[in-house]
Design an enzyme around this catalytic site. Structure first.
Site, PDB file in Angstrom:
ATOM      1  N   GLU A   1      29.940 133.207  77.572  1.00 39.92           N
ATOM      2  CA  GLU A   1      29.168 134.124  78.406  1.00 39.92           C
ATOM      3  C   GLU A   1      28.060 133.306  79.027  1.00 39.92           C
ATOM      4  OE1 GLU A   1      25.543 136.434  78.611  1.00 39.92           O
ATOM      5  OE2 GLU A   1      26.427 137.094  76.716  1.00 39.92           O
TER       6      GLU A   1
ATOM      7  N   CYS B   1      20.318 138.190  79.593  1.00 37.21           N
ATOM      8  CA  CYS B   1      21.426 137.796  80.456  1.00 37.21           C
ATOM      9  C   CYS B   1      21.726 138.859  81.500  1.00 37.21           C
ATOM     10  CB  CYS B   1      22.670 137.497  79.632  1.00 37.21           C
ATOM     11  SG  CYS B   1      23.043 138.760  78.392  1.00 37.21           S
TER      12      CYS B   1
END
Length: 505
Positions: free
Chosen positions: A240, A277
């Site tokens: 990720e 994020c």
């Protein structure tokens, strides 16, 4: 396990020989761990959660000191960490996630007999997990990657994050204690400290490691991905990585609640000093009086937000450098900054908002890059054609958000269709910060948001990263996995001859 002493299962800057010994231990553990029942693995996961709670204030204090995050955030993150461990425990205890499928034999079928074939998901093997800096508990030593890999029946080797070594050691000790109490095989969990480049590359290239879980920058994630692809036997890297999480501020929504939206997004942009994020790093809006009102409200809120300490020197340095590079681009205008100067010695991040014309954004790829911190860029467009062109240039994202009135959303079906193709999660009238841990969550997206858009790193679906299907053809009942036997003693949902059922055969 024989001992919890540091040095047996946790190594500092291991030599090649030491690392090989640790991985051999993981490989030996896999032979036993992969065959344990879901109930036994669930017992282990529950015990890890309990041991983490038992660490008490020592863990909270260590995480606060090493990350600079406030106590309330760490306490909440500890709850998320233990909650997802128990969520995976429930998943493997129930068992249907294995996707057990049975097609019984038809020996007299013409022109050829049909064999008995039974299939289920099985663990890949030892998994290397790289802890993240911005979530010292939930995406670190016992975070989602570790929990899902263990649930899948895969031993885990954690590369501890250099930003919170003491926190990592405390959590590792909790896992070792849980493994000992539940009589897990020796080496089911191990951990190494050291350089992300040296130790990390050695882990990814080692033939015993069968998969990698990573959360971090695009640069580091891509380096691990490339190293894994160049192995004699390539392995999957579930990384990720970067995302600017675009937000579309539709005209009617701005007309009706510009000021409220400005305040809402100031909070989202600066939440956790922008170190999520899913930080909304790009705001798209049509020029006009309503946008001016939004910008005014956003600016006022940003100016009133004090700079705050970032996670560590590396994150602070990265924010400072990438922010300076972004603001140095031609056509960029800073419209708001925190009214207080940031204290560089205290590695503080200063909230900043900039704006740019659509044409400039379209012609400068540098402006599409993530600035990890309390920053967002407003792109002002003149027409729907310009908005369409902007969307065409966007890379893969973890999230896309649309702020709109119900009455106008149908007018943007073409834009929404394109956005669905570049994101893992599309949000209506909310903020992207905040990721619910549940079976329906998708935390991933097309590259560079993640290395494989088919999977999630949050929620129970994360377990599918670390398994593969295995079919058994014409096997005796006594030698089949319990999940595939005729009696279905585990009482799990299975697909038998095309029908979903819990019935025995």
């Amino acid at each position: 396990m024989e001992t919890l002493e540091k040095g047996k299962y946790t190594l500092e800057n291991p030599s090649a020989e030491e690392l090989n010994g640790l991985l051999e231990l993981s490989n030996q553990a896999f032979a036993t761990f992969r065959k344990l029942s879901g109930a036994r693995k669930a017992e282990f996961l529950d015990a890890i959660a309990d041991e983490i709670v038992a660490l008490g204030d020592d863990l909270v204090q260590a995480a606060c000191e090493e990350s600079g995050l406030p106590e309330g955030r760490i306490v909440g993150e500890r709850g998320r960490t233990t909650g997802q461990l128990k969520l995976f425990a429930s998943l493997v205890r129930e068992g249907s996630w294995l996707e057990a499928t049975v097609d019984t034999a038809i020996p007299d079928r013409q022109p050829v007999p049909k064999p008995d074939i039974r299939k289920m998901l099985v663990g890949l093997g030892p998994v290397a997990v790289f802890g993240a800096s911005n979530f010292p508990l939930a995406f670190s030593t016992a975070g989602g990657d570790t929990a899902s890999a263990l649930a899948a029946g895969c031993p885990v080797i954690v590369k501890a994050h250099e930003g919170h070594p003491r926190t990592s050691d405390l959590v590792a000790t909790a896992i070792y204690r849980a493994a000992e109490k539940t009589e897990m095989p020796e080496g089911v969990f191990t951990m190494v400290h050291g350089s992300g480049v040296v130790v990390g590359q050695a882990l990814v290239k080692h033939p015993i490691v069968k998969a990698v879980g990573f959360t971090g920058s695009t640069y580091a994630g891509r380096a691990l991905y490339d190293a894994a692809a160049q192995r004699e036997v390539p392995i999957p890297v579930f990384a990720e990585m970067g995302s600017i999480n675009p937000v579309l501020l539709m005209p009617e929504a701005l007309d009706n609640k510009a000021e409220a939206l400005g305040q809402l997004y100031a909070g989202s942009i600066t939440l956790g000093v922008g170190q999520f994020c899913t930080n909304p790093g790009l705001l798209l809006a049509k020029k006009g009086a309503s946008l001016d009102t939004f910008v005014s409200a956003l600016s006022t809120a940003i100016e009133a937000t004090a700079p705050a300490k970032m996670l560590n020197d590396r994150v602070h340095g990265g924010y400072t450098k990438s922010l300076e590079e972004a603001l140095a681009q031609k056509g960029i205008e800073v419209i708001a900054r925190s009214s207080a100067e940031a204290n560089a010695e205290n590695i503080e991040g200063r909230p900043t908002i900039a704006t740019v014309e659509a044409e400039t954004f379209l012609n400068n790829p540098k402006l599409h890059e993530e600035v990890f911190g309390p920053y967002s860029l407003i792109v002002q467009y003149d027409s729907e054609e310009e908005l369409d062109a902007i969307v065409e240039t966007l890379e893969g994202q973890l999230t896309v958000t649309i702020m709109a009135e119900d009455s106008e959303i149908a007018n943007y079906s073409n834009v929404i269709d394109k956005l669905e193709n570049i994101t893992g999660r599309i949000i209506f009238n909310g903020v992207p910060t905040g990721v619910e841990v549940c079976p329906s969550m998708q935390h991933g997206g097309p590259y560079p948001a993640a290395s494989d858009s088919r999977f999630t790193s949050v929620g129970t679906g994360a377990i599918r990263r670390f398994v593969r299907p295995l079919a058994f053809q014409n096997w005796p009942q006594a030698l089949l996995p319990e999940e595939l036997r005729d009696d279905n003693s585990l009482n799990i949902w299975r697909t038998v001859n095309g029908e979903l059922t819990k019935d025995s055969l």
